[in-house]
Design a protein around this motif. Structure first.
Motif, PDB file in Angstrom:
ATOM      1  N   LEU A  55     -53.725  30.916  10.057  1.00 59.59           N
ATOM      2  CA  LEU A  55     -52.916  32.135  10.702  1.00 59.59           C
ATOM      3  C   LEU A  55     -52.768  31.543  12.355  1.00 59.59           C
ATOM      4  CD1 LEU A  55     -55.063  35.129   9.239  1.00 59.59           C
ATOM      5  CD2 LEU A  55     -52.784  34.362   8.766  1.00 59.59           C
ATOM      6  N   VAL A  56     -52.079  32.416  12.921  1.00 60.53           N
ATOM      7  CA  VAL A  56     -51.982  32.283  14.362  1.00 60.53           C
ATOM      8  C   VAL A  56     -52.547  33.368  15.422  1.00 60.53           C
ATOM      9  CG1 VAL A  56     -49.879  30.681  14.190  1.00 60.53           C
ATOM     10  CG2 VAL A  56     -49.434  33.436  14.428  1.00 60.53           C
ATOM     11  N   ASP A  57     -53.015  33.113  16.281  1.00 59.91           N
ATOM     12  CA  ASP A  57     -53.525  34.087  17.272  1.00 59.91           C
ATOM     13  C   ASP A  57     -52.504  34.599  18.435  1.00 59.91           C
ATOM     14  OD1 ASP A  57     -53.231  32.232  19.511  1.00 59.91           O
ATOM     15  OD2 ASP A  57     -55.560  31.739  19.737  1.00 59.91           O
ATOM     16  N   GLN A  58     -52.999  35.390  19.201  1.00 55.54           N
ATOM     17  CA  GLN A  58     -51.942  36.017  20.146  1.00 55.54           C
ATOM     18  C   GLN A  58     -51.249  35.166  21.243  1.00 55.54           C
ATOM     19  OE1 GLN A  58     -55.423  36.441  20.346  1.00 55.54           O
ATOM     20  NE2 GLN A  58     -55.966  36.066  22.429  1.00 55.54           N
ATOM     21  N   GLU A  59     -51.943  33.729  21.257  1.00 56.89           N
ATOM     22  CA  GLU A  59     -51.284  32.927  22.367  1.00 56.89           C
ATOM     23  C   GLU A  59     -50.625  31.779  21.460  1.00 56.89           C
ATOM     24  OE1 GLU A  59     -54.765  31.673  24.112  1.00 56.89           O
ATOM     25  OE2 GLU A  59     -54.732  33.322  25.128  1.00 56.89           O
ATOM     26  N   ASN A  60     -50.350  32.147  20.068  1.00 56.69           N
ATOM     27  CA  ASN A  60     -49.493  31.355  19.159  1.00 56.69           C
ATOM     28  C   ASN A  60     -50.303  30.052  18.770  1.00 56.69           C
ATOM     29  OD1 ASN A  60     -47.373  31.323  17.494  1.00 56.69           O
ATOM     30  ND2 ASN A  60     -45.782  31.078  19.115  1.00 56.69           N
ATOM     31  N   THR A 103     -76.812  48.109  24.571  1.00 54.45           N
ATOM     32  CA  THR A 103     -77.845  47.976  23.721  1.00 54.45           C
ATOM     33  C   THR A 103     -78.139  46.636  23.100  1.00 54.45           C
ATOM     34  OG1 THR A 103     -76.618  48.586  21.678  1.00 54.45           O
ATOM     35  CG2 THR A 103     -77.478  50.487  22.779  1.00 54.45           C
ATOM     36  N   SER A 104     -77.463  45.764  23.129  1.00 51.34           N
ATOM     37  CA  SER A 104     -77.799  44.409  22.421  1.00 51.34           C
ATOM     38  C   SER A 104     -76.688  43.429  23.094  1.00 51.34           C
ATOM     39  CB  SER A 104     -77.384  44.645  20.997  1.00 51.34           C
ATOM     40  OG  SER A 104     -77.522  43.187  20.615  1.00 51.34           O
ATOM     41  N   PRO A 105     -76.917  42.939  24.418  1.00 56.86           N
ATOM     42  CA  PRO A 105     -76.011  42.013  25.049  1.00 56.86           C
ATOM     43  C   PRO A 105     -75.607  40.935  24.385  1.00 56.86           C
ATOM     44  CG  PRO A 105     -77.895  42.836  26.492  1.00 56.86           C
ATOM     45  CD  PRO A 105     -78.217  43.386  25.286  1.00 56.86           C
ATOM     46  N   ASN A 106     -76.810  40.241  23.476  1.00 59.94           N
ATOM     47  CA  ASN A 106     -76.324  39.143  22.714  1.00 59.94           C
ATOM     48  C   ASN A 106     -75.558  39.687  21.751  1.00 59.94           C
ATOM     49  OD1 ASN A 106     -77.968  37.373  24.106  1.00 59.94           O
ATOM     50  ND2 ASN A 106     -79.528  37.620  23.121  1.00 59.94           N
ATOM     51  N   THR A 107     -75.340  40.626  20.985  1.00 56.21           N
ATOM     52  CA  THR A 107     -74.434  40.856  19.913  1.00 56.21           C
ATOM     53  C   THR A 107     -73.130  41.091  20.686  1.00 56.21           C
ATOM     54  OG1 THR A 107     -75.910  42.111  18.796  1.00 56.21           O
ATOM     55  CG2 THR A 107     -73.772  42.412  18.053  1.00 56.21           C
ATOM     56  N   PHE A 108     -72.981  41.622  22.008  1.00 53.71           N
ATOM     57  CA  PHE A 108     -71.978  41.835  22.614  1.00 53.71           C
ATOM     58  C   PHE A 108     -71.148  40.594  22.851  1.00 53.71           C
ATOM     59  CE2 PHE A 108     -69.707  42.154  26.664  1.00 53.71           C
ATOM     60  CZ  PHE A 108     -68.633  43.040  26.302  1.00 53.71           C
ATOM     61  N   GLN A 109     -72.173  39.394  23.541  1.00 53.38           N
ATOM     62  CA  GLN A 109     -71.682  38.310  23.725  1.00 53.38           C
ATOM     63  C   GLN A 109     -71.238  37.427  22.742  1.00 53.38           C
ATOM     64  OE1 GLN A 109     -71.984  38.125  27.136  1.00 53.38           O
ATOM     65  NE2 GLN A 109     -70.792  36.045  26.993  1.00 53.38           N
ATOM     66  N   ALA A 110     -71.988  37.551  21.822  1.00 48.27           N
ATOM     67  CA  ALA A 110     -71.380  36.570  20.295  1.00 48.27           C
ATOM     68  C   ALA A 110     -70.386  37.149  19.637  1.00 48.27           C
ATOM     69  CB  ALA A 110     -72.556  36.603  19.479  1.00 48.27           C
ATOM     70  N   GLY A 111     -70.026  38.482  20.037  1.00 50.69           N
ATOM     71  CA  GLY A 111     -68.983  39.333  19.261  1.00 50.69           C
ATOM     72  C   GLY A 111     -67.704  39.429  19.651  1.00 50.69           C
ATOM     73  N   ARG A 112     -66.554  39.567  18.893  1.00 52.69           N
ATOM     74  CA  ARG A 112     -65.334  39.795  19.166  1.00 52.69           C
ATOM     75  C   ARG A 112     -64.596  40.617  18.214  1.00 52.69           C
ATOM     76  NH1 ARG A 112     -63.001  33.783  18.266  1.00 52.69           N
ATOM     77  NH2 ARG A 112     -63.499  33.710  16.034  1.00 52.69           N
ATOM     78  N   GLY A 113     -63.672  41.355  18.760  1.00 54.25           N
ATOM     79  CA  GLY A 113     -62.836  42.140  17.675  1.00 54.25           C
ATOM     80  C   GLY A 113     -61.566  41.441  17.365  1.00 54.25           C
ATOM     81  N   ILE A 114     -61.208  41.423  16.143  1.00 55.53           N
ATOM     82  CA  ILE A 114     -59.933  40.859  15.732  1.00 55.53           C
ATOM     83  C   ILE A 114     -58.994  41.794  15.035  1.00 55.53           C
ATOM     84  CG2 ILE A 114     -58.776  38.853  14.421  1.00 55.53           C
ATOM     85  CD1 ILE A 114     -61.186  37.435  14.806  1.00 55.53           C
ATOM     86  N   PHE A 115     -57.700  41.905  15.710  1.00 59.12           N
ATOM     87  CA  PHE A 115     -56.831  42.851  15.037  1.00 59.12           C
ATOM     88  C   PHE A 115     -55.948  42.027  14.087  1.00 59.12           C
ATOM     89  CE2 PHE A 115     -52.653  44.943  15.005  1.00 59.12           C
ATOM     90  CZ  PHE A 115     -52.901  46.148  14.697  1.00 59.12           C
ATOM     91  N   VAL A 116     -56.036  41.966  12.866  1.00 60.36           N
ATOM     92  CA  VAL A 116     -55.027  41.143  12.089  1.00 60.36           C
ATOM     93  C   VAL A 116     -53.835  42.109  11.692  1.00 60.36           C
ATOM     94  CG1 VAL A 116     -55.030  39.921  10.024  1.00 60.36           C
ATOM     95  CG2 VAL A 116     -57.258  40.558  11.023  1.00 60.36           C
ATOM     96  N   SER A 117     -52.788  41.619  12.236  1.00 55.63           N
ATOM     97  CA  SER A 117     -51.525  42.251  11.912  1.00 55.63           C
ATOM     98  C   SER A 117     -50.904  42.016  10.612  1.00 55.63           C
ATOM     99  CB  SER A 117     -50.407  42.009  12.904  1.00 55.63           C
ATOM    100  OG  SER A 117     -49.118  42.569  12.591  1.00 55.63           O
ATOM    101  N   VAL A 118     -50.687  42.869   9.757  1.00 53.30           N
ATOM    102  CA  VAL A 118     -50.152  42.440   8.451  1.00 53.30           C
ATOM    103  C   VAL A 118     -48.731  42.788   8.418  1.00 53.30           C
ATOM    104  CG1 VAL A 118     -52.237  43.049   7.088  1.00 53.30           C
ATOM    105  CG2 VAL A 118     -50.631  44.717   7.618  1.00 53.30           C
ATOM    106  N   ASP A 119     -48.009  42.837   9.636  1.00 53.17           N
ATOM    107  CA  ASP A 119     -46.657  43.156   9.804  1.00 53.17           C
ATOM    108  C   ASP A 119     -46.029  42.139  10.585  1.00 53.17           C
ATOM    109  OD1 ASP A 119     -44.124  44.398  10.018  1.00 53.17           O
ATOM    110  OD2 ASP A 119     -44.970  46.053  11.281  1.00 53.17           O
ATOM    111  N   GLY A 141     -55.855  39.125  18.650  1.00 50.61           N
ATOM    112  CA  GLY A 141     -55.168  39.352  17.435  1.00 50.61           C
ATOM    113  C   GLY A 141     -54.532  38.224  16.779  1.00 50.61           C
ATOM    114  N   ILE A 142     -54.497  38.563  15.392  1.00 50.50           N
ATOM    115  CA  ILE A 142     -54.044  37.260  14.619  1.00 50.50           C
ATOM    116  C   ILE A 142     -52.875  37.737  13.596  1.00 50.50           C
ATOM    117  CG2 ILE A 142     -55.936  35.822  14.853  1.00 50.50           C
ATOM    118  CD1 ILE A 142     -56.818  36.695  12.373  1.00 50.50           C
ATOM    119  N   THR A 143     -51.981  36.775  13.029  1.00 45.36           N
ATOM    120  CA  THR A 143     -50.846  37.196  12.099  1.00 45.36           C
ATOM    121  C   THR A 143     -50.549  35.853  11.637  1.00 45.36           C
ATOM    122  OG1 THR A 143     -49.108  38.521  11.688  1.00 45.36           O
ATOM    123  CG2 THR A 143     -48.975  37.247  13.785  1.00 45.36           C
ATOM    124  N   GLY A 144     -49.651  35.848  10.685  1.00 42.29           N
ATOM    125  CA  GLY A 144     -49.151  34.615  10.007  1.00 42.29           C
ATOM    126  C   GLY A 144     -48.021  34.917   9.007  1.00 42.29           C
TER     127      GLY A 144
END
Lengths: 216, 156
Positions: A55-60, A103-119, A141-144
């Motif tokens: 797939l590709v990310d938001q920076e192509n 509540t959990s700085p390490n989860t925050f640090q290791a985590g990320r949110g990914i919006f997968v655009s199906v459009d 954001g990722i799409t493909g």
């Protein structure tokens, strides 16, 4: 006051569960640690390996299986021309990160949110860049291609369907509105179905990480 | 010549009539703040009907959007999707609640980016009961931001 007390109760419960999980699964975990059922609202069964995808990310830039490794990723499948469900989910995910940061700085640090655009027809990487940054600096954001998206989403059981509208670029997209959690080995671990309770999801995410032997 | 005062009186009475005829009470109208490049936004209003006859909201317009539609998010076969609704019924002495994940006003094609705190003028048209102007405020909002309900507290 009552809500604060019940909130604290949930916090203590989550801490207790996290503690049990920590003692049960202390030490470097095997590749697929068994996860206590009570920790997850919706289990995907045993962590399930994701197979390679392109797939590709938001920076192509290319986004592949290797891009999932080394991070805890919370995925949401949607589309930017969606006025209700998708921004609600992104706001909820933002809230989840706000809770984790406290509540959990390490989860925050290791985590990320990914919006997968199906459009992919309307959501270009440039469009996605502006979209995800509006919500949180830890979101991408990722799409493909249609084929790549369909194969990728099927691996988590995420579904979507284009509903033709009045014109070629006026259409709706039906999609699952779960969050999907991927571990740093690139395995699908759990999904969270709506209605989303940010505090509960944040607590479960942290507990799952603890079960992997990570620190809070 | 004798028409002039009549015309003037009629003109003066028009806005008054419009005001007096507000068919519903609009509670907490708001628009979710969206990314600057968003082409679609959503507005939510709780409409209370103090009258003895049901009201039917049939259309909404806004000078800040090229198109406005009435929509509903529904869940079907495990998937969330939107469908347009022809009207929203407000029962006599009752209300209709628009909220994230349910009924909403879909705002399409903003004329400019809208930010937290901006005001969005909306004109609601009720079948056979006239129009009503409402001002919605732009603010962020997730699942926990449904219209305030008595007895529940915001978890902040």
């Amino acid at each position: 006051m009552r809500s604060l007390v019940s909130y604290m109760k949930y916090g203590l419960l989550a801490l207790g569960l996290a503690g049990i999980a920590f003692y049960l699964y202390i030490g470097p975990p095997p590749k697929s640690p068994p996860l206590p059922q009570e920790l997850v609202g919706m289990m995907a069964g045993a962590p399930k390996e994701i197979t390679s995808f392109q797939l590709v990310d938001q920076e192509n830039k290319p986004f592949t299986l290797a891009s999932l490794q080394g991070h805890w990723s919370m995925l949401f499948f949607g589309y930017a021309h969606c006025p209700d469900i998708c921004p609600v989910a992104m706001e909820d995910l933002k809230e989840i990160f706000a809770i984790l940061e406290k509540t959990s700085p390490n989860t925050f640090q290791a985590g990320r949110g990914i919006f997968v655009s199906v459009d992919p027809q309307r959501d270009t990487p440039e469009m996605l860049a502006g979209y995800v940054r509006f919500f949180h600096k830890k979101f991408m954001g990722i799409t493909g291609s249609e084929e790549a998206l369909s194969a990728f989403s099927r691996q988590m059981g995420a579904g979507y369907r284009i509903i033709p509208g009045k014109s070629a670029d006026d259409y709706l997209v039906a999609h699952t509105s779960n969050f999907y959690l991927i571990d740093p080995l690139g395995q699908f671990v759990a999904y969270f179905s709506p209605p989303h309770d940010p505090a509960a999801i944040a607590a479960k995410w942290t507990a799952i990480r603890l079960a992997y032997g990570d620190s809070p | 010549m004798t028409l002039k005062p009549l015309l003037l009186a009629a003109l003066l009475a028009l806005p008054l009539a419009g005001w007096a005829a507000d068919p519903a009470r609009a509670v907490d109208p708001w628009v979710r703040e969206a990314p600057a490049n968003s082409q679609v936004l959503a507005a939510y209003i709780t409409l209370e009907n103090p009258g003895a006859t049901p009201l039917h909201l049939v259309s909404v317009t806004s000078p800040l959007f090229s198109k406005v539609e009435l929509h509903q998010t529904i869940n079907k076969d495990g998937m969330a999707m939107m469908e347009s609704v022809a009207h929203m019924a407000v029962p006599a002495a009752g209300k209709v609640v628009m909220a994230p994940g349910g009924l909403h006003v879909m705002l399409i094609g903003p004329t400019r980016p809208l930010h937290n705190g901006d005001k969005v003028p909306l004109v609601l048209t009720f079948a056979g009961a006239g129009t009503q102007s409402v001002e919605a405020v732009v603010r962020p909002g997730g699942s926990g931001h449904e219209p305030m309900d008595h007895g529940t507290q915001h978890k902040h």
